[in-house]
Motif scaffolding. Structure first.
Motif, PDB file in Angstrom:
ATOM      1  N   GLU A 258      85.544  92.244 -62.399  1.00  0.00           N
ATOM      2  CA  GLU A 258      85.564  91.693 -63.095  1.00  0.00           C
ATOM      3  C   GLU A 258      84.022  90.929 -63.204  1.00  0.00           C
ATOM      4  OE1 GLU A 258      86.952  92.213 -66.492  1.00  0.00           O
ATOM      5  OE2 GLU A 258      88.432  93.633 -65.976  1.00  0.00           O
ATOM      6  N   LEU A 259      83.532  90.550 -64.252  1.00  0.00           N
ATOM      7  CA  LEU A 259      82.646  89.423 -64.395  1.00  0.00           C
ATOM      8  C   LEU A 259      82.637  88.111 -63.766  1.00  0.00           C
ATOM      9  CD1 LEU A 259      79.801  90.357 -66.786  1.00  0.00           C
ATOM     10  CD2 LEU A 259      79.897  91.671 -64.927  1.00  0.00           C
ATOM     11  N   ALA A 260      83.888  87.287 -64.641  1.00  0.00           N
ATOM     12  CA  ALA A 260      84.581  85.868 -64.404  1.00  0.00           C
ATOM     13  C   ALA A 260      85.711  85.946 -62.844  1.00  0.00           C
ATOM     14  CB  ALA A 260      85.968  86.128 -64.889  1.00  0.00           C
ATOM     15  N   PHE A 261      85.609  86.777 -62.072  1.00  0.00           N
ATOM     16  CA  PHE A 261      85.655  86.899 -61.048  1.00  0.00           C
ATOM     17  C   PHE A 261      84.565  87.022 -60.160  1.00  0.00           C
ATOM     18  CE2 PHE A 261      90.147  88.647 -62.699  1.00  0.00           C
ATOM     19  CZ  PHE A 261      90.186  87.812 -63.557  1.00  0.00           C
ATOM     20  N   GLY A 262      83.404  87.191 -60.003  1.00  0.00           N
ATOM     21  CA  GLY A 262      82.127  87.109 -59.398  1.00  0.00           C
ATOM     22  C   GLY A 262      81.540  88.297 -59.153  1.00  0.00           C
ATOM     23  N   SER A 263      81.754  89.463 -60.078  1.00  0.00           N
ATOM     24  CA  SER A 263      81.462  91.046 -59.866  1.00  0.00           C
ATOM     25  C   SER A 263      79.782  90.789 -60.068  1.00  0.00           C
ATOM     26  CB  SER A 263      82.535  92.056 -60.516  1.00  0.00           C
ATOM     27  OG  SER A 263      83.125  92.822 -59.283  1.00  0.00           O
ATOM     28  N   PRO A 264      79.440  90.923 -60.158  1.00  0.00           N
ATOM     29  CA  PRO A 264      78.029  91.557 -60.852  1.00  0.00           C
ATOM     30  C   PRO A 264      77.770  92.804 -61.702  1.00  0.00           C
ATOM     31  CG  PRO A 264      77.220  91.396 -58.352  1.00  0.00           C
ATOM     32  CD  PRO A 264      79.111  91.437 -57.799  1.00  0.00           C
ATOM     33  N   LYS A 265      78.941  93.508 -61.312  1.00  0.00           N
ATOM     34  CA  LYS A 265      78.735  94.436 -62.010  1.00  0.00           C
ATOM     35  C   LYS A 265      80.730  94.590 -62.130  1.00  0.00           C
ATOM     36  CE  LYS A 265      74.643  95.892 -63.492  1.00  0.00           C
ATOM     37  NZ  LYS A 265      74.480  95.629 -64.794  1.00  0.00           N
ATOM     38  N   VAL A 266      81.203  95.234 -63.286  1.00  0.00           N
ATOM     39  CA  VAL A 266      81.979  96.040 -63.344  1.00  0.00           C
ATOM     40  C   VAL A 266      82.367  97.382 -63.299  1.00  0.00           C
ATOM     41  CG1 VAL A 266      82.589  94.110 -65.580  1.00  0.00           C
ATOM     42  CG2 VAL A 266      81.521  96.341 -66.124  1.00  0.00           C
ATOM     43  N   PRO A 267      83.561  98.291 -62.666  1.00  0.00           N
ATOM     44  CA  PRO A 267      83.611  99.429 -62.379  1.00  0.00           C
ATOM     45  C   PRO A 267      83.074 100.297 -63.556  1.00  0.00           C
ATOM     46  CG  PRO A 267      85.794  98.204 -61.784  1.00  0.00           C
ATOM     47  CD  PRO A 267      84.702  96.790 -62.952  1.00  0.00           C
ATOM     48  N   MET A 268      82.084 100.705 -62.864  1.00  0.00           N
ATOM     49  CA  MET A 268      81.378 102.131 -64.140  1.00  0.00           C
ATOM     50  C   MET A 268      81.208 103.566 -63.604  1.00  0.00           C
ATOM     51  SD  MET A 268      78.322  99.665 -65.272  1.00  0.00           S
ATOM     52  CE  MET A 268      78.022  98.372 -65.597  1.00  0.00           C
ATOM     53  N   THR A 269      82.173 103.600 -62.286  1.00  0.00           N
ATOM     54  CA  THR A 269      82.124 105.360 -61.992  1.00  0.00           C
ATOM     55  C   THR A 269      83.781 105.711 -61.561  1.00  0.00           C
ATOM     56  OG1 THR A 269      81.901 104.485 -59.955  1.00  0.00           O
ATOM     57  CG2 THR A 269      79.900 105.138 -60.337  1.00  0.00           C
ATOM     58  N   PRO A 270      84.693 106.444 -61.244  1.00  0.00           N
ATOM     59  CA  PRO A 270      85.832 106.591 -61.030  1.00  0.00           C
ATOM     60  C   PRO A 270      86.355 106.002 -60.172  1.00  0.00           C
ATOM     61  CG  PRO A 270      84.667 108.624 -61.560  1.00  0.00           C
ATOM     62  CD  PRO A 270      83.679 107.810 -61.764  1.00  0.00           C
ATOM     63  N   GLU A 271      85.430 106.477 -58.990  1.00  0.00           N
ATOM     64  CA  GLU A 271      85.668 105.809 -57.388  1.00  0.00           C
ATOM     65  C   GLU A 271      85.203 104.003 -57.312  1.00  0.00           C
ATOM     66  OE1 GLU A 271      83.784 109.249 -58.153  1.00  0.00           O
ATOM     67  OE2 GLU A 271      83.108 107.964 -58.103  1.00  0.00           O
ATOM     68  N   ALA A 272      84.953 104.026 -58.426  1.00  0.00           N
ATOM     69  CA  ALA A 272      84.486 102.473 -58.438  1.00  0.00           C
ATOM     70  C   ALA A 272      86.170 101.345 -58.816  1.00  0.00           C
ATOM     71  CB  ALA A 272      83.742 101.190 -59.320  1.00  0.00           C
ATOM     72  N   PHE A 273      86.631 102.289 -59.957  1.00  0.00           N
ATOM     73  CA  PHE A 273      88.100 101.482 -60.895  1.00  0.00           C
ATOM     74  C   PHE A 273      88.740 102.159 -59.384  1.00  0.00           C
ATOM     75  CE2 PHE A 273      85.763 102.545 -64.407  1.00  0.00           C
ATOM     76  CZ  PHE A 273      86.864 101.501 -65.492  1.00  0.00           C
ATOM     77  N   VAL A 274      88.880 102.975 -58.542  1.00  0.00           N
ATOM     78  CA  VAL A 274      89.814 103.542 -57.835  1.00  0.00           C
ATOM     79  C   VAL A 274      89.684 101.861 -56.248  1.00  0.00           C
ATOM     80  CG1 VAL A 274      91.147 104.653 -55.301  1.00  0.00           C
ATOM     81  CG2 VAL A 274      89.856 106.003 -57.789  1.00  0.00           C
ATOM     82  N   VAL A 275      88.211 101.702 -56.171  1.00  0.00           N
ATOM     83  CA  VAL A 275      87.797 100.612 -54.715  1.00  0.00           C
ATOM     84  C   VAL A 275      88.425  99.233 -55.655  1.00  0.00           C
ATOM     85  CG1 VAL A 275      86.322  99.593 -53.939  1.00  0.00           C
ATOM     86  CG2 VAL A 275      86.649 102.129 -53.144  1.00  0.00           C
ATOM     87  N   HIS A 276      88.601  99.072 -56.282  1.00  0.00           N
ATOM     88  CA  HIS A 276      88.514  97.712 -56.696  1.00  0.00           C
ATOM     89  C   HIS A 276      90.551  97.448 -57.193  1.00  0.00           C
ATOM     90  CE1 HIS A 276      89.512  94.175 -59.554  1.00  0.00           C
ATOM     91  NE2 HIS A 276      90.338  95.444 -60.359  1.00  0.00           N
ATOM     92  N   HIS A 277      91.000  98.353 -57.713  1.00  0.00           N
ATOM     93  CA  HIS A 277      92.682  98.596 -57.662  1.00  0.00           C
ATOM     94  C   HIS A 277      93.536  98.242 -56.291  1.00  0.00           C
ATOM     95  CE1 HIS A 277      92.684  97.650 -61.790  1.00  0.00           C
ATOM     96  NE2 HIS A 277      91.793  99.030 -62.533  1.00  0.00           N
ATOM     97  N   LEU A 278      93.170  99.296 -55.558  1.00  0.00           N
ATOM     98  CA  LEU A 278      93.391  99.112 -54.368  1.00  0.00           C
ATOM     99  C   LEU A 278      93.333  98.089 -53.285  1.00  0.00           C
ATOM    100  CD1 LEU A 278      92.814 102.965 -52.673  1.00  0.00           C
ATOM    101  CD2 LEU A 278      94.603 102.087 -53.727  1.00  0.00           C
TER     102      LEU A 278
END
Length: 335
Positions: A258-278
């Protein structure tokens, strides 16, 4: 050498203390009555404890600074359910009289074995460009020396020597279990995200005598540092596909979710969702484990922990805790 005979977690209320600590934090303050006092956070490899200097605050404070070793004489008390040392006297201790490794928490796993396991990640991926990128880091002795010692954070999770590489290995292990449930997700790309999402912490953090942010960490942060490092390494690999490079860099930029948690970008690919949540799961559970292991609740015999400020809740310890029947994931033996 001065070695702590008794860990911080073994100290009991009312106990007289005379032993060496590492000064993790120091702040000069003033009471409501205008009297000076010093608030400290003292540490050894088993944990941290708050301490206060009420008497002769100015005199004793002049003897030491943050990250010094000090021999403390005082008594263990309790404040809001947590142990605290009231310091009666203290003296600085020269670093050459101290076994530094006794004052920083460290992974229970072998640092060299984890470094070997990190290199073996390259053999587990089929994409030759991702393999070459991982090896470009694994074959860099200076980087690996830092990776083996770096914690994964200053205070949230895996806060110990070897914490960062252990966190990476745990994430790769989780990815190998999770990705097969989603065959349309690129497993090699997820592994790349697990490996590279936090590599910038090798430079963001200081971990020679205490855990803190470096100047580079303060000014840039690990996301920017890691993005720059990975971008530079990609440029040195002939024929690295532009789309793959963009996807890997997105994993770094989006792993906080999330942008509020310091991410310059929010996850926009399936792999980014997996990496973030793991990453979030691994970090939160390590923080929960550490807090549950710290000692008794706010009252003796309580099944609840003290309030966890970062997680914003109490945790239920229960009458007894034990590991489940499922085997360890990602080679996390010993933790």
């Amino acid at each position: 050498m001065n070695r702590p005979a008794k860990g911080i977690r073994e100290l009991n209320e009312g106990e007289q203390v005379e032993r060496v600590f590492l000064v993790r934090a120091k702040q000069g303050l003033v009471t409501k009555n205008g009297n000076p006092y010093v608030s400290l956070k003292l540490a050894d490899r088993t944990g941290e404890i708050d301490a206060k200097i009420w008497d002769r605050a100015d005199d004793l404070s002049a003897r030491f600074k943050k990250d010094d070793f000090v021999r403390v004489r005082g008594v263990v008390s309790s404040f809001q359910g947590a142990p605290q040392i009231t310091v009666r006297d203290l003296d600085p201790v020269p670093p050459d009289q101290v076994a530094v490794e006794e004052f920083l928490p460290a992974s229970k796993r072998s640092l060299d074995e984890m470094a070997a396991a990190f290199r073996q990640i390259a053999d587990s991926v089929s994409n030759p460009h991702i393999r070459a990128l991982i090896l470009s880091f694994a074959d860099d002795d200076a980087f690996m020396n830092g990776l083996k010692r770096a914690p994964a954070a200053k205070g949230m999770h895996h806060v110990y020597i070897g914490g960062l590489i252990e966190h990476i290995l745990d994430l790769v292990g989780l990815a190998r279990d999770v990705v097969p449930h989603f065959p349309w997700v690129d497993g090699d790309l997820v592994v790349a995200g697990c490996v590279f999402h936090d590599v910038g912490k090798v430079a963001e953090l200081k971990y020679e005598r205490s855990f803190d942010y470096s100047t580079e960490g303060h000014l840039l942060g690990h996301i920017a540092i890691g993005y720059e490092w990975v971008t530079e390494r990609i440029r040195g690999i002939p024929g690295f596909p532009d789309d793959l490079a963009m996807r890997i860099k997105h994993l770094i930029l989006a792993h906080h979710g999330e942008l509020a948690f310091g991410s310059p970008k929010v996850p926009m690919t399936p792999e980014a969702f997996v990496v973030h949540h793991l990453d979030n799961l691994c970090a939160k559970l390590d923080s929960v484990r550490e807090f549950l292991d710290q000692g008794p609740g706010e009252e003796s015999g309580s099944e609840m922990t003290p309030f966890h400020k970062i997680l914003g809740r109490y945790l239920y310890r229960g009458p007894a805790r034990s590991g489940g029947s499922i085997g360890s994931v990602g080679g996390n033996e010993g933790r």
